[in-house]
Write a protein that holds these residues in place. Structure first.
Motif, mmCIF file in Angstrom:
data_model
loop_
_atom_site.group_PDB
_atom_site.id
_atom_site.type_symbol
_atom_site.label_atom_id
_atom_site.label_comp_id
_atom_site.label_asym_id
_atom_site.label_seq_id
_atom_site.Cartn_x
_atom_site.Cartn_y
_atom_site.Cartn_z
ATOM 1 N N LYS A 1 0.808 -1.216 0.000
ATOM 2 C CA LYS A 1 0.000 0.000 0.000
ATOM 3 C C LYS A 1 0.845 1.271 0.000
ATOM 4 O O LYS A 1 0.331 2.372 0.098
ATOM 5 C CB LYS A 1 -0.933 -0.005 1.216
ATOM 6 C CG LYS A 1 -2.049 -1.041 1.132
ATOM 7 C CD LYS A 1 -2.804 -1.170 2.441
ATOM 8 C CE LYS A 1 -3.555 0.105 2.824
ATOM 9 N NZ LYS A 1 -4.648 0.408 1.865
ATOM 10 N N GLY A 2 2.180 1.102 -0.082
ATOM 11 C CA GLY A 2 3.059 2.258 -0.211
ATOM 12 C C GLY A 2 3.660 2.757 1.080
ATOM 13 O O GLY A 2 4.206 3.871 1.123
ATOM 14 N N ALA A 3 3.605 1.978 2.148
ATOM 15 C CA ALA A 3 4.173 2.421 3.420
ATOM 16 C C ALA A 3 5.669 2.669 3.285
ATOM 17 O O ALA A 3 6.389 1.883 2.684
ATOM 18 C CB ALA A 3 3.917 1.370 4.496
ATOM 19 N N GLY A 4 6.126 3.775 3.849
ATOM 20 C CA GLY A 4 7.545 4.090 3.858
ATOM 21 C C GLY A 4 8.098 4.588 2.548
ATOM 22 O O GLY A 4 9.315 4.678 2.382
ATOM 23 N N SER A 5 7.237 4.952 1.603
ATOM 24 C CA SER A 5 7.716 5.380 0.294
ATOM 25 C C SER A 5 8.157 6.842 0.271
ATOM 26 O O SER A 5 8.808 7.279 -0.672
ATOM 27 C CB SER A 5 6.611 5.173 -0.755
ATOM 28 O OG SER A 5 5.432 5.890 -0.403
ATOM 29 N N ASP A 6 7.812 7.605 1.303
ATOM 30 C CA ASP A 6 8.192 9.018 1.350
ATOM 31 C C ASP A 6 9.688 9.167 1.633
ATOM 32 O O ASP A 6 10.311 8.300 2.235
ATOM 33 C CB ASP A 6 7.402 9.755 2.432
ATOM 34 C CG ASP A 6 5.928 9.858 2.092
ATOM 35 O OD1 ASP A 6 5.523 9.265 1.076
ATOM 36 O OD2 ASP A 6 5.186 10.518 2.831
#
Length: 271
Positions: A176-181
């Motif tokens: 789900k995109g966790a930690g993509s920042d």
């Protein structure tokens, strides 16, 4: 559909597990694994939490050994200088990590106490940011417990089943995109649990009945559910910006007193 905080029931992802119930030890280990995942993925710690813990223990052990060697062993001046330099280096590494590890240990104790006190924690929120009300990232874990946990004791040792649940949940978060920042500097990690209002753990948790966070934040929400469990609705409205339904009136949010502050980027014990 509930509104508020950019969150809705439709945005809650269900993760099914092959168990008749979610035991308290499973919930505890899952929360700690997700906590470590969030810290590492957002570069708040230099490596995974387990490795940081092992490194901290190794540094403390080495520091004790160096003190014994320097106090009891005769050596040349050049060799003593080398050993003293290493001792200063190790001590710096300990100082770098000790506040983090103390906060993690206190958080572990607090979670163990709350899961020992009650079998029916409905949800846990992890908030990364300046304060719980001004988060950069929010992770919500909602629990549909399945069959009641009637056991009197609670062994928090991680089992294979608990490891499997953690892997499945973390894979879902990554998908789900966790930690993509990108890294935005050291931050703070806050933990809140949704539990019966009768919970009394003043040394570790403070009641936050009216807890809300910035409505612009869209949380990443997971519902942990037993595969063979009948559909339940009471855990769906677990978010603090949603209105509790009639079956959740006795549940409120409690904020953990222990806050985990991230380390500067690329911090290592040898620096």
């Amino acid at each position: 559909m509930e509104k508020g905080g950019g969150s809705s029931e439709m945005e809650l992802t269900t993760v099914e597990i092959a168990a008749e119930r979610i035991e308290r030890s499973m919930m505890y280990n899952l929360v700690m694994d997700v906590l470590g995942f969030v810290l590492f993925m957002y570069q708040q710690i230099p490596s995974i939490l387990q490795d940081v813990s092992l490194e901290f223990d190794a540094l403390n052990s080495e520091h004790k050994d160096l003190e014994v060697v320097l106090a009891e062993t005769e050596m040349r001046a050049a060799q003593r200088r080398i050993q003293m330099a290493r001792k200063r280096q190790v001590k710096h590494g300990i100082r770098t990590l000790e506040k983090l590890m103390k906060c993690v240990a206190n958080t572990q104790t607090a979670l163990q106490m709350v899961f020992s006190e009650i079998p029916s924690v409905e949800a846990v929120i992890l908030v990364l940011g300046a304060s719980p009300n001004r988060p950069r990232h929010v992770y919500e874990l909602c629990f549909s417990h399945g069959k009641d946990d009637v056991s009197n004791g609670c062994d928090f040792t991680k089992t294979r089943a608990a490891e499997g649940i953690s892997r499945k949940v973390i894979r879902t978060l990554v998908s789900k995109g966790a930690g993509s920042d990108s890294y935005a500097g050291p931050s703070k990690l806050f933990l809140l649990v949704k539990a019966p209002s009768s919970l009394s753990l003043p040394l570790h948790f403070l009641p936050k009945r009216d807890f809300r966070y910035n409505k612009k934040i869209v949380p990443m929400r997971l519902r942990i559910k037993c595969r063979n469990q009948d559909r339940e609705t009471h855990s769906l409205n677990c978010g603090p910006n949603n209105t509790f339904d009639s079956t959740s009136n006795d549940y409120i949010w409690f904020q953990c007193r222990h806050v985990i502050k991230g380390l500067p980027s690329k911090t290592t014990p040898e620096e």
